[in-house]
Structure formats: structure tokens, C-alpha cells
Design a protein around this motif. Structure first.
Motif, PDB file in Angstrom:
ATOM      1  N   LYS A 163       0.833  -1.215   0.000  1.00  0.00           N
ATOM      2  CA  LYS A 163       0.000   0.000   0.000  1.00  0.00           C
ATOM      3  C   LYS A 163       0.863   1.259   0.000  1.00  0.00           C
ATOM      4  N   GLU A 164       2.037   1.163   0.635  1.00  0.00           N
ATOM      5  CA  GLU A 164       2.966   2.301   0.628  1.00  0.00           C
ATOM      6  C   GLU A 164       3.440   2.589  -0.800  1.00  0.00           C
ATOM      7  N   HIS A 165       3.634   1.498  -1.572  1.00  0.00           N
ATOM      8  CA  HIS A 165       4.052   1.660  -2.970  1.00  0.00           C
ATOM      9  C   HIS A 165       2.921   2.244  -3.814  1.00  0.00           C
ATOM     10  N   SER A 166       1.719   1.671  -3.678  1.00  0.00           N
ATOM     11  CA  SER A 166       0.594   2.099  -4.519  1.00  0.00           C
ATOM     12  C   SER A 166       0.174   3.539  -4.239  1.00  0.00           C
ATOM     13  N   MET A 167       0.329   3.978  -2.986  1.00  0.00           N
ATOM     14  CA  MET A 167      -0.066   5.337  -2.623  1.00  0.00           C
ATOM     15  C   MET A 167       1.086   6.338  -2.757  1.00  0.00           C
ATOM     16  N   GLY A 168       2.295   5.803  -3.012  1.00  0.00           N
ATOM     17  CA  GLY A 168       3.452   6.680  -3.177  1.00  0.00           C
ATOM     18  C   GLY A 168       4.047   7.171  -1.874  1.00  0.00           C
ATOM     19  N   THR A 169       3.520   6.688  -0.739  1.00  0.00           N
ATOM     20  CA  THR A 169       4.019   7.156   0.563  1.00  0.00           C
ATOM     21  C   THR A 169       5.341   6.505   0.956  1.00  0.00           C
ATOM     22  N   ILE A 170       5.762   5.483   0.192  1.00  0.00           N
ATOM     23  CA  ILE A 170       7.027   4.812   0.499  1.00  0.00           C
ATOM     24  C   ILE A 170       8.204   5.785   0.393  1.00  0.00           C
ATOM     25  N   HIS A 171       8.095   6.763  -0.538  1.00  0.00           N
ATOM     26  CA  HIS A 171       9.163   7.762  -0.704  1.00  0.00           C
ATOM     27  C   HIS A 171       9.310   8.612   0.557  1.00  0.00           C
ATOM     28  N   PHE A 172       8.187   9.063   1.104  1.00  0.00           N
ATOM     29  CA  PHE A 172       8.221   9.900   2.314  1.00  0.00           C
ATOM     30  C   PHE A 172       8.713   9.097   3.521  1.00  0.00           C
ATOM     31  N   LEU A 173       8.368   7.817   3.519  1.00  0.00           N
ATOM     32  CA  LEU A 173       8.764   6.951   4.627  1.00  0.00           C
ATOM     33  C   LEU A 173      10.272   6.757   4.668  1.00  0.00           C
ATOM     34  N   LEU A 174      10.871   6.611   3.482  1.00  0.00           N
ATOM     35  CA  LEU A 174      12.297   6.287   3.412  1.00  0.00           C
ATOM     36  C   LEU A 174      13.220   7.504   3.498  1.00  0.00           C
ATOM     37  N   VAL A 175      12.673   8.715   3.316  1.00  0.00           N
ATOM     38  CA  VAL A 175      13.531   9.896   3.439  1.00  0.00           C
ATOM     39  C   VAL A 175      13.729  10.294   4.896  1.00  0.00           C
ATOM     40  N   ILE A 193      12.021   0.289   9.800  1.00  0.00           N
ATOM     41  CA  ILE A 193      10.685   0.443   9.215  1.00  0.00           C
ATOM     42  C   ILE A 193       9.987  -0.900   9.091  1.00  0.00           C
ATOM     43  N   LEU A 194      10.711  -1.907   8.554  1.00  0.00           N
ATOM     44  CA  LEU A 194      10.101  -3.223   8.363  1.00  0.00           C
ATOM     45  C   LEU A 194       9.816  -3.906   9.703  1.00  0.00           C
ATOM     46  N   TRP A 195      10.757  -3.749  10.647  1.00  0.00           N
ATOM     47  CA  TRP A 195      10.537  -4.304  11.984  1.00  0.00           C
ATOM     48  C   TRP A 195       9.316  -3.665  12.626  1.00  0.00           C
ATOM     49  N   ALA A 196       9.159  -2.357  12.448  1.00  0.00           N
ATOM     50  CA  ALA A 196       8.018  -1.639  13.035  1.00  0.00           C
ATOM     51  C   ALA A 196       6.698  -2.138  12.445  1.00  0.00           C
ATOM     52  N   LYS A 197       6.693  -2.400  11.143  1.00  0.00           N
ATOM     53  CA  LYS A 197       5.486  -2.908  10.490  1.00  0.00           C
ATOM     54  C   LYS A 197       5.122  -4.298  11.029  1.00  0.00           C
ATOM     55  N   PHE A 236      10.435 -13.593   7.260  1.00  0.00           N
ATOM     56  CA  PHE A 236      10.739 -12.198   7.567  1.00  0.00           C
ATOM     57  C   PHE A 236      12.092 -11.786   6.987  1.00  0.00           C
ATOM     58  N   LEU A 237      13.079 -12.674   7.060  1.00  0.00           N
ATOM     59  CA  LEU A 237      14.406 -12.366   6.520  1.00  0.00           C
ATOM     60  C   LEU A 237      14.370 -12.210   4.997  1.00  0.00           C
ATOM     61  N   ILE A 238      13.567 -13.032   4.331  1.00  0.00           N
ATOM     62  CA  ILE A 238      13.406 -12.885   2.876  1.00  0.00           C
ATOM     63  C   ILE A 238      12.814 -11.518   2.562  1.00  0.00           C
ATOM     64  N   ALA A 239      11.778 -11.151   3.327  1.00  0.00           N
ATOM     65  CA  ALA A 239      11.162  -9.827   3.142  1.00  0.00           C
ATOM     66  C   ALA A 239      12.162  -8.719   3.446  1.00  0.00           C
ATOM     67  N   PHE A 240      12.971  -8.919   4.485  1.00  0.00           N
ATOM     68  CA  PHE A 240      13.954  -7.926   4.903  1.00  0.00           C
ATOM     69  C   PHE A 240      14.994  -7.669   3.809  1.00  0.00           C
ATOM     70  N   PHE A 241      15.567  -8.741   3.256  1.00  0.00           N
ATOM     71  CA  PHE A 241      16.600  -8.574   2.216  1.00  0.00           C
ATOM     72  C   PHE A 241      16.024  -7.991   0.935  1.00  0.00           C
ATOM     73  N   ALA A 242      14.790  -8.396   0.594  1.00  0.00           N
ATOM     74  CA  ALA A 242      14.143  -7.841  -0.602  1.00  0.00           C
ATOM     75  C   ALA A 242      13.854  -6.353  -0.415  1.00  0.00           C
ATOM     76  N   PHE A 243      13.413  -5.988   0.788  1.00  0.00           N
ATOM     77  CA  PHE A 243      13.097  -4.592   1.093  1.00  0.00           C
ATOM     78  C   PHE A 243      14.366  -3.733   1.131  1.00  0.00           C
ATOM     79  N   GLN A 244      15.464  -4.323   1.587  1.00  0.00           N
ATOM     80  CA  GLN A 244      16.740  -3.606   1.668  1.00  0.00           C
ATOM     81  C   GLN A 244      17.342  -3.335   0.296  1.00  0.00           C
ATOM     82  N   LYS A 245      17.257  -4.339  -0.586  1.00  0.00           N
ATOM     83  CA  LYS A 245      17.960  -4.253  -1.873  1.00  0.00           C
ATOM     84  C   LYS A 245      17.143  -3.591  -2.981  1.00  0.00           C
TER      85      LYS A 245
END
Length: 315
Positions: free
Chosen positions: A132-144, A152-156, A302-311
């Protein structure tokens, strides 16, 4: 620590403030009402069966006859029969009628079966918490912000764990209200009789209820991790939701299908019912093994999600 806590709070706030969040929360009361009516009908039927002690003796005699047919053979069915006999004999010896579990706390314990609905809701939110962060474009604001992607991923994920606790508390509240309405004063004197191995033991109904919710926590968290992982990999909530829901709803059938293979004990679907293990069929060793398997797969997804989210680059 405070900063990370605020991240978790913000993620939880995003879920709670979503449009329509209150709808499933209110609709959760409907299955509680339906289950309450069934429970009360069973209670009335139990009261009309006559001398419960005589009926219990006949039931024990019948089960002992069935058990003799197994001889010395060890099987899950024979184990269940031994446990049911042990429970019945304990109830007779201590004058605990089988309908004593029909009480306020007893109904709260029965309503634990509705945690499957919580599982569905958890999967729904987990499958869209990143996409949803991607579809709404809020992922950019989250990562800056100064918070790292790891935080961020741990918090989610932590927000999803807290969501299970919130929904469980709501379900417990609903079942308590319905229990008071049905059983009134029959509230604080009920106990549950279970078997550990072939030995019957009693436990406070309220403690048994809390334990049941705690035992469902890890399996639910595993499916949330699967949904989160697929959401990160696919950047889409639809496929993540459908795939995880199908896996969640068919876990019992898959476990039965795979049970004939020796290697199946390492597959997570074989360990998603911790309440059955803790009841004594598997014993403490098997219960700990089931918990270890669930923790392993939860960490893996979770680790798969973590590495995908990181890279992954954010387009």
C-alpha cells in the motif's frame, strides 16, 4: 528505543485509521452471537440428559471397550481414548459435571476457535502493509526519514503482532459480554479438565482461555510473515492476500495430506495447532519442537522480506 516505539505506534495508527477498520471489528461480534446460541443450546441439552454420573460411567465403559480393540497398539485414536477416559474418571471422582464448562469463562474459552477470523484479518493487513505504501506513493516519504529500512520493516511487523493482541482483546470482550448475557452468575467457579499424557488435570478456565490465545499467537504471526514477505516481493497486495489466505484456510487439509511422510514434521503446516499439542497428545517435547519450527519459518519469511526490502530500488 523511543524512536522505534514511535515507528510501531505510527504503523499501528495507519491500520486503525484505515477506512472501514471498524467494520470487521463490529462484525466480529456476529460469530460470537452465533457461537453463543449453539453453546447455550448444548448447555440446555446437557441439563436434560438426566443423571450425568450414570451417563458418564456408560460413556467410559464404551470407550474402554473401544480401547481394548486396539490391544497394545499405539495410535493417535487410542491415545485420544485414553485421555477421554482419564478426564471422565476425574470428573466422576471430583463431582465435576460435564456441563460445568458452560459458564461465562467457559464460553470465552469456547470462543477461542474464532481466532481463525482474526488470522484472516491479520493476513489482510499484512498483505497490504508494504504494498500500500508503494501504490499510494508514501514509500518515498517513509524512506527519506532518518529511520533505516530495517527499523521500518521491523516496526510494520511489530504493529501486526500488536494488532493480533488488540483483536484478541476485542474478541475476549465480546465473548465475555455474550457469556454474561447467557450464563449470568455462572462465571468464576468453572474449571477445565484436560489430560496431560494420560493424567487428568484441572486448570482455571480463565487461565486456559488466556493460554489458548497465546498459543494461537505464533501460528498467526507466521502467516502474517508470509503475507508480508509476498507483499514485499510482489509489491502487490492482491496476490499476497490470495496466496496466503489459501495456505491459511487449507493448512489442516495439507497437514493431513503430508502426515504420511516422515519429512513432513519439518513443514510448518504440521505445527499450526499448538493447542492440540499442549493438550497432551504430543507432550512437552513435541510442543517445543513445534514452537521451534514455527519460529524458524517466521524468521525465514521475515528475513526474505527484509533482504528484498533492503535491496529493492524504490521507483
Amino acid at each position: 528505543m523511543f524512536k522505534w516505539g514511535m515507528l510501531v505506534y505510527n504503523e499501528l495508527l495507519k491500520i486503525v485509521k484505515r477506512k472501514g477498520f471498524l467494520v470487521p471489528l463490529l462484525l466480529l461480534f456476529v460469530p460470537v452471537l452465533i457461537l453463543g446460541n449453539w453453546d447455550y443450546i448444548e448447555y440446555q441439552q446437557a441439563l436434560q440428559t438426566g443423571d450425568w454420573q450414570e451417563n458418564m460411567k456408560l460413556d467410559i465403559a464404551r470407550k474402554q471397550e473401544e480401547l481394548r480393540a486396539f490391544g497394545q497398539a499405539d495410535s493417535p485414536t487410542a491415545d485420544i481414548l485414553r485421555q477421554e477416559i482419564a478426564v471422565g474418571e476425574y470428573q466422576l471422582a471430583h463431582n465435576i459435571p460435564p456441563y460445568s464448562e458452560h459458564s461465562v469463562f467457559g464460553f470465552m474459552n469456547s470462543a477461542v476457535v474464532l481466532t481463525s477470523i482474526i488470522g484472516v484479518l491479520l493476513i489482510f493487513y499484512a498483505s497490504s502493509i508494504v504494498s500500500k505504501e508503494h501504490s499510494m506513493g508514501t514509500i518515498h516519504f517513509l524512506l527519506v526519514r532518518s529511520a533505516s529500512r530495517t527499523s521500518i520493516l521491523w516496526a510494520k511487523f511489530a504493529a501486526l503482532a500488536m494488532l493480533y493482541m488488540i483483536l484478541s482483546a476485542v474478541l475476549m470482550l465480546y465473548s465475555f459480554i455474550q457469556g454474561v448475557f447467557l450464563y449470568g452468575k455462572i462465571a468464576f467457579d468453572s474449571v477445565v479438565v484436560t489430560a496431560v499424557g494420560n493424567i487428568a488435570v484441572t486448570e482455571s478456565m480463565m487461565m486456559a482461555t488466556i493460554k489458548a490465545y497465546m498459543l494461537d499467537f505464533l501460528p498467526m504471526l507466521l502467516f502474517a510473515a508470509i503475507a508480508l514477505c509476498l507483499s514485499v516481493l510482489l509489491r502487490s497486495s492482491g496476490p499476497a492476500l490470495i496466496t496466503t489466505l489459501l495456505l491459511f484456510l487449507s493448512k489442516g487439509s495439507l497437514a493431513q495430506l503430508l502426515s504420511k511422510y516422515e519429512w513432513s514434521k519439518y513443514v510448518f503446516v504440521m505445527h499450526t495447532n499448538l493447542r492440540m499439542n499442549i493438550g497432551g497428545l504430543g507432550g512437552q517435547t513435541e510442543t517445543m519442537f513445534s514452537i521451534a519450527v514455527l519460529l524458524f519459518y517466521t524468521a525465514l519469511f521475515f528475513l526474505i522480506a527484509f533482504f528484498a526490502f533492503q535491496k529493492r530500488d524504490i521507483a
